[in-house]
Design an enzyme around this catalytic site. Structure first.
Site, PDB file in Angstrom:
ATOM      1  N   CYS A  15       0.696  -1.293  -0.085  1.00  0.00           N
ATOM      2  CA  CYS A  15       0.311  -0.087  -0.369  1.00  0.00           C
ATOM      3  C   CYS A  15       0.803   1.530   0.429  1.00  0.00           C
ATOM      4  CB  CYS A  15      -0.781   0.299   1.048  1.00  0.00           C
ATOM      5  SG  CYS A  15      -1.752  -1.078   1.105  1.00  0.00           S
ATOM      6  N   ARG A  55       1.508   1.616  -5.899  1.00  0.00           N
ATOM      7  CA  ARG A  55       1.687   0.451  -4.613  1.00  0.00           C
ATOM      8  C   ARG A  55       0.506  -0.410  -4.602  1.00  0.00           C
ATOM      9  NH1 ARG A  55       6.263   1.718  -2.097  1.00  0.00           N
ATOM     10  NH2 ARG A  55       5.310   0.590  -0.322  1.00  0.00           N
ATOM     11  N   TRP A 104      -4.189  -2.242  -1.078  1.00  0.00           N
ATOM     12  CA  TRP A 104      -3.679  -3.259  -2.310  1.00  0.00           C
ATOM     13  C   TRP A 104      -3.788  -4.641  -1.309  1.00  0.00           C
ATOM     14  CZ3 TRP A 104       0.629  -7.743  -1.980  1.00  0.00           C
ATOM     15  CH2 TRP A 104       0.316  -8.270  -3.218  1.00  0.00           C
ATOM     16  N   ASN A 129       0.256   0.664   5.650  1.00  0.00           N
ATOM     17  CA  ASN A 129       1.045  -0.303   5.380  1.00  0.00           C
ATOM     18  C   ASN A 129       2.518  -1.482   5.376  1.00  0.00           C
ATOM     19  OD1 ASN A 129       2.471  -1.681   2.618  1.00  0.00           O
ATOM     20  ND2 ASN A 129       4.010  -0.125   2.834  1.00  0.00           N
ATOM     21  N   GLY A 130       1.813  -2.901   5.434  1.00  0.00           N
ATOM     22  CA  GLY A 130       2.713  -4.073   5.516  1.00  0.00           C
ATOM     23  C   GLY A 130       1.366  -5.061   6.622  1.00  0.00           C
ATOM     24  N   GLU A 138      10.137 -14.283 -19.821  1.00  0.00           N
ATOM     25  CA  GLU A 138       9.554 -12.931 -19.561  1.00  0.00           C
ATOM     26  C   GLU A 138       8.525 -12.702 -20.053  1.00  0.00           C
ATOM     27  OE1 GLU A 138      10.151 -10.664 -17.340  1.00  0.00           O
ATOM     28  OE2 GLU A 138       9.754  -8.916 -18.504  1.00  0.00           O
ATOM     29  N   LYS A 146       5.202 -10.916 -19.224  1.00  0.00           N
ATOM     30  CA  LYS A 146       4.444  -9.681 -19.688  1.00  0.00           C
ATOM     31  C   LYS A 146       2.862 -10.088 -20.047  1.00  0.00           C
ATOM     32  CE  LYS A 146       6.263  -7.173 -18.463  1.00  0.00           C
ATOM     33  NZ  LYS A 146       7.394  -7.723 -17.224  1.00  0.00           N
ATOM     34  N   GLU A 168       1.262 -10.198 -17.743  1.00  0.00           N
ATOM     35  CA  GLU A 168       0.508  -8.893 -16.935  1.00  0.00           C
ATOM     36  C   GLU A 168      -0.479  -8.045 -17.090  1.00  0.00           C
ATOM     37  OE1 GLU A 168       4.005  -7.925 -14.104  1.00  0.00           O
ATOM     38  OE2 GLU A 168       4.221  -8.214 -16.200  1.00  0.00           O
ATOM     39  N   HIS A 222       7.901 -32.903 -25.584  1.00  0.00           N
ATOM     40  CA  HIS A 222       8.141 -33.549 -24.271  1.00  0.00           C
ATOM     41  C   HIS A 222       6.942 -32.655 -23.450  1.00  0.00           C
ATOM     42  CE1 HIS A 222      12.439 -35.311 -24.943  1.00  0.00           C
ATOM     43  NE2 HIS A 222      12.286 -33.905 -24.899  1.00  0.00           N
ATOM     44  N   LYS A 275       3.563  -2.672  -7.788  1.00  0.00           N
ATOM     45  CA  LYS A 275       4.497  -2.267  -8.227  1.00  0.00           C
ATOM     46  C   LYS A 275       5.652  -3.260  -7.255  1.00  0.00           C
ATOM     47  CE  LYS A 275       7.860  -0.947 -11.379  1.00  0.00           C
ATOM     48  NZ  LYS A 275       7.677  -1.950 -12.176  1.00  0.00           N
TER      49      LYS A 275
HETATM   50  C1  F6R Z   1       6.559  -8.493 -13.656  1.00  0.00           C
HETATM   51  C2  F6R Z   1       7.022  -7.590 -11.953  1.00  0.00           C
HETATM   52  C3  F6R Z   1       7.394  -8.141 -11.219  1.00  0.00           C
HETATM   53  C4  F6R Z   1       8.347  -7.488 -10.594  1.00  0.00           C
HETATM   54  C5  F6R Z   1       8.614  -8.702  -8.749  1.00  0.00           C
HETATM   55  C6  F6R Z   1       9.790  -8.204  -8.297  1.00  0.00           C
HETATM   56  O1  F6R Z   1       6.231  -7.573 -14.491  1.00  0.00           O
HETATM   57  O2  F6R Z   1       6.873  -6.425 -12.124  1.00  0.00           O
HETATM   58  O3  F6R Z   1       7.482  -9.515 -11.475  1.00  0.00           O
HETATM   59  O4  F6R Z   1       9.674  -8.084 -11.607  1.00  0.00           O
HETATM   60  O5  F6R Z   1       7.888  -8.150  -8.380  1.00  0.00           O
HETATM   61  O6  F6R Z   1      10.010  -7.302  -7.712  1.00  0.00           O
HETATM   62  P1  F6R Z   1      11.359  -6.368  -7.937  1.00  0.00           P
HETATM   63  O7  F6R Z   1      12.643  -6.481  -9.196  1.00  0.00           O
HETATM   64  O8  F6R Z   1      10.533  -4.832  -7.203  1.00  0.00           O
HETATM   65  O9  F6R Z   1      12.408  -7.192  -7.021  1.00  0.00           O
END
Ligand code: F6R
Length: 586
Positions: A2, A27, A74, A100-101, A463, A467, A470, A486, A581
């Site tokens: 949050c 956040r 969040w 937050n937490g 990766e 993307k 998400e 396989h 994020k």
């Molecule tokens: C994917 C994404 C998340 C972050 C993950 C790690 O697009 O944004 O999977 O990569 O939460 O976040 P950081 O790099 O901030 O530790």
């Protein structure tokens, strides 16, 4: 995760709080609220939705007073409802808090407080803080003692801000970020510099285990035992000013587009850290690489590069998995932690485990003021500027560039890497956007997409699938080309799209064969390659280049494809549903 914010100063608090919350919405963005104090009365408004929506509905920014607190949520404990949104008032209404937490012992605290007659309105863990403060305040009538007593009873991870109806703010930090923006007789308590960057670039970073009291224009910082700490004011990086979308429709598009520039910034100014890292890697017995999500995927690229170009063996471990096999970390090894935010709880936990085994901690980081930065022996900066879009884009390519710099250093600078060429390749793939937009329109109704690559392109496939998931909410999966037979081949039919990462390098022929096998089962093929083939139903052209440039160049079209498909599906690319994020809870 949050965001929390608090303001005390000479201006009206509510409009500044709303502005700060908008900046920090990345956040957490399922609900929002603001409370202010005026004439010894706390007023509070909150509700489900994004900051703009809730503000339009409840006019948060019209709340009166020069002191206030705010929150974007969040959800972790309790559903996304108006009642569960913060701020939470105490029973007497004399105190309101934002948090937050996670308060791990909230159930016990709640039961104890209930026995003493306290009522709870929400399902959150956070509400106990408000009532615990009230209980302790009623006993001591002193905010400092109230804070000391309250934090000593809380278990878990928290940063919270409490507003008292006498106009005082109090805030505490324990394993969650808390920063104070220091203006001219104004203070902004915030989870992130973005909460106050428009007002001031002077900041106090609150250390773990400290709390703050703000009374009008007087500020005091204490440790949890009540010992006063001298505030240290620092200037925040001017890069934080770069938090506007400018002419871009979304932060995500802006951040994808910036990559031809951010390539040059990765690792800049941290040459010494790279040299030191290379030295440690040469002599280490065991090397572990860790991260979550995209950052973990970057560790897979790192592992491949270390093995191929420096003949150094390493192990990539998903951060959240390490707690289940802590003994797999050999004592006195090296752990390279990769994180954009430096605040991911899983990554910090992995670092904690490695530290217990006396490992050296090297981090590849974007946020140099983060908790991870402080926990590390060596820090290599991504320097790609704030990444606001929830999906990691430019941070991923910056992480790759840092790996390139590390292997270059391991070769004693003998290995030539043309960063100019990498940047040029990024610019060229960005120019494919009209073609990619059309393909985005084709995939919008699809429910399954697979991304296939071999060798160094396999982590890129993983990766890419992340993307797509998400940003578009389409199920996507990365496949190692050789694994097709396989199992995954069973899934191929006319309802499926497969993205083939197929630059003309040593993987080319085998991957082309995979594409034909898939096509024979009726699936549609999107080829990402510098060489045209009739097997592709759609072709995204890559510039012809080399093994180190391809992974970055081929990442861009899939970021763009995911972005444009999200627009086709009318979802918000900057704030995908259910995500945040940086995930500061386990
Ligand atoms: C994917 C994404 C998340 C972050 C993950 C790690 O697009 O944004 O999977 O990569 O939460 O976040 P950081 O790099 O901030 O530790």
């Amino acid at each position: 995760m949050c965001s929390i914010i608090g303001y005390s100063g000479k201006d009206d608090a509510a409009p500044l709080l709303v502005k700060g919350l908008k900046r920090m919405e990345y956040r957490g963005y399922d609900s929002v609220g603001v409370a202010t104090e005026s004439n010894s009365k706390i007023e509070l408004k909150k509700g489900v939705g994004r900051v703009g929506e809730v503000n339009a509905k409840f006019h948060l920014e019209n709340l009166p007073g020069k002191i206030g607190i705010g929150h974007t949520r969040w959800a972790t404990h309790g559903k996304v409802t108006d009642v569960n949104a913060h701020p939470h008032p105490s029973n007497s209404g004399q105190i309101a808090i934002v948090h937050n937490g996670i308060i791990e012992n909230f159930e016990k605290l709640k039961n104890d407080l209930k026995k003493e007659g306290y009522n709870f309105l929400s399902e959150t863990d956070s509400e106990v803080i408000a009532n615990l403060l009230q209980k302790n305040y009623q006993k001591s009538k002193n905010v400092k003692n109230t804070m000391i007593n309250t934090v000593s009873e809380l278990k878990g991870h928290f940063s919270f801000i409490a507003m008292f109806d006498n106009g005082q703010l109090a805030a505490a930090r324990f394993h969650e970020p808390l920063i104070i923006g220091v203006g001219e007789k104004n203070y902004v308590l915030s989870s992130d510099v973005l909460g106050f960057i428009e007002q001031t670039d002077e900041a106090i970073y609150i250390d773990n285990g400290n709390f703050v009291l703000i009374d009008q224009d007087k500020i005091q910082i204490f440790d949890f035992d009540g010992k006063e700490i001298k505030p240290l004011i620092t200037k925040v990086s001017k890069e934080f000013a770069d938090v506007y979308k400018g002419d871009y429709a979304h932060f995500t598009l802006k951040e994808i587009s910036e990559q031809s520039e951010t390539i040059f910034k990765a690792g800049e100014g941290t040459k010494e850290a790279i040299v030191e890292t290379a030295d440690y890697l040469k002599h280490a017995k065991n090397i572990y690489l860790t991260g979550s999500g995209t950052s973990y995927n970057a560790s897979l690229v790192g592992k491949y590069l270390l093995s191929k170009y420096a003949k150094i063996k390493s192990e990539s471990i998903i951060s959240s998995e390490l707690q289940f096999s802590p003994d797999s970390i050999e004592p006195n090894s090296i752990l390279i932690a990769i994180s954009q935010s430096g605040e991911s709880a899983d990554v910090l936990e992995a670092v904690n485990i490695a530290k217990k085994a006396d490992c050296k901690i090297i981090s590849i980081l974007n946020s140099l003021t983060s908790t991870l930065a402080r926990e590390s022996d060596i820090v290599i900066g991504m320097n790609c500027g704030p990444e606001i879009g929830v999906a990691a884009t430019k941070s991923f390519t910056s992480q790759l560039i840092i790996w390139y710099k590390i292997i270059q250093e391991l070769s004693n600078e003998k290995m030539e890497i043309n960063f100019q060429e990498i940047s040029g390749a990024v610019s060229k793939t960005l120019q494919e956007h009209n073609n990619i937009k059309k393909i985005a329109n084709e995939i919008k109704e699809i429910s399954d997409i697979y991304v296939l690559g071999r060798g160094i392109h396999y982590p890129i496939a993983i990766e890419s699938a992340l993307k797509i998931k998400e940003l578009t909410y389409i199920h996507a999966e990365g496949i190692a080309g050789g694994e097709l037979k396989h199992g995954p081949l069973a899934l191929m039919d006319s309802k499926v799209f497969v993205i083939i990462i197929n630059p003309e390098d040593s993987t080319y022929q085998d991957t082309l064969t995979s594409a034909r096998e898939i096509k024979a089962r009726g699936a549609k093929i999107i080829g990402i390659s510098d060489k045209y083939s009739d097997v592709y139903d759609f072709w995204i052209k890559l510039p012809s280049t080399n093994e180190l440039t391809y992974p970055i160049a081929e990442t861009i079209p899939i970021q763009l494809l995911s972005y444009y498909a999200s627009l086709e599906k009318d979802t918000d690319p900057d704030y995908p549903r259910n995500l945040a994020k940086s995930v500061t809870v386990k």
